[in-house]
Design an enzyme around this catalytic site. Structure first.
Site, PDB file in Angstrom:
ATOM      1  N   CYS A  33      27.096  34.480   7.007  1.00 18.65           N
ATOM      2  CA  CYS A  33      26.423  35.664   7.570  1.00 18.65           C
ATOM      3  C   CYS A  33      25.104  35.943   6.868  1.00 18.65           C
ATOM      4  O   CYS A  33      24.288  36.709   7.371  1.00 18.65           O
ATOM      5  CB  CYS A  33      27.330  36.886   7.494  1.00 18.65           C
ATOM      6  SG  CYS A  33      27.714  37.372   5.802  1.00 18.65           S
ATOM      7  N   ASP A  35      24.663  37.497   4.075  1.00 16.22           N
ATOM      8  CA  ASP A  35      24.644  38.746   3.311  1.00 16.22           C
ATOM      9  C   ASP A  35      24.695  38.472   1.811  1.00 16.22           C
ATOM     10  O   ASP A  35      25.315  37.518   1.365  1.00 16.22           O
ATOM     11  CB  ASP A  35      25.825  39.637   3.725  1.00 16.22           C
ATOM     12  CG  ASP A  35      25.654  40.161   5.140  1.00 16.22           C
ATOM     13  OD1 ASP A  35      24.593  39.900   5.726  1.00 16.22           O
ATOM     14  OD2 ASP A  35      26.570  40.823   5.647  1.00 16.22           O
ATOM     15  N   CYS A  59      25.776  43.718   5.922  1.00 13.42           N
ATOM     16  CA  CYS A  59      26.350  44.522   7.002  1.00 13.42           C
ATOM     17  C   CYS A  59      26.955  45.826   6.456  1.00 13.42           C
ATOM     18  O   CYS A  59      27.095  46.008   5.243  1.00 13.42           O
ATOM     19  CB  CYS A  59      27.426  43.717   7.712  1.00 13.42           C
ATOM     20  SG  CYS A  59      28.927  43.572   6.737  1.00 13.42           S
ATOM     21  N   CYS A 103      33.754  40.363   4.092  1.00 15.44           N
ATOM     22  CA  CYS A 103      32.839  41.282   3.404  1.00 15.44           C
ATOM     23  C   CYS A 103      33.507  41.815   2.135  1.00 15.44           C
ATOM     24  O   CYS A 103      32.848  41.992   1.109  1.00 15.44           O
ATOM     25  CB  CYS A 103      32.453  42.442   4.319  1.00 15.44           C
ATOM     26  SG  CYS A 103      32.074  41.943   6.014  1.00 15.44           S
TER      27      CYS A 103
HETATM   28 FE1  FES Z   1      29.033  39.058   6.045  1.00 13.02          FE
HETATM   29 FE2  FES Z   1      29.690  41.554   6.218  1.00 13.02          FE
HETATM   30  S1  FES Z   1      29.141  40.231   7.863  1.00 13.02           S
HETATM   31  S2  FES Z   1      29.366  40.410   4.431  1.00 13.02           S
END
Ligand code: FES
Length: 127
Positions: A33, A35, A59, A103
């Protein structure tokens, strides 16, 4: 879809920011993702986490889980913080949608990375 706790920690994240001269800093990311989470720990001579702050570029669930993770380890010993699991973070948030569990894994990893950095710095000091 999200519990009130998740929304609360997303909208009012606790312990956001950086700690200057932190005892340990951890940065982790999720390749899928994209992040990124950064965790800063201030650990006193008794091995207690006096302060803890985070910065998350990610996110809403990543913000909420890192916020909750700081709340769970603040005031705790290093040993207790090491036991922090993503499951404990999810439980404290009263649940996360399955596609958002990763996450919470990031939050666990950020705490562990910061503790590892702390141990490394302590070992360097002892030399
Ligand atoms: Fe990857 Fe939340 S979508 S940490």
């Amino acid at each position: 879809m999200y519990t009130q706790k998740v929304l609360d920690h997303f909208e009012n994240p606790r312990n956001v920011g950086e700690i200057e001269n932190a005892s340990g800093v951890g940065m982790v990311g999720n390749a899928k993702c994209g992040d990124i989470m950064q965790m800063f720990l201030k650990i006193n001579e008794d091995g207690i986490i006096e302060d803890c702050k985070f910065k998350t570029f990610g996110c809403g669930a990543a913000v909420a889980t890192s916020s909750m993770a700081t709340e769970l380890i603040k005031g705790k010993s290093i040993e207790e913080a090491e036991k922090l699991s993503n499951a404990a973070v999810v439980e404290a948030l009263e649940g996360l949608p399955p596609q958002k569990i990763h996450c919470s894994v990031l939050a666990e990893e950020a705490v562990h990375a910061a503790l590892e950095d702390y141990r490394k710095k302590q070992a360097e000091k002892a030399q």
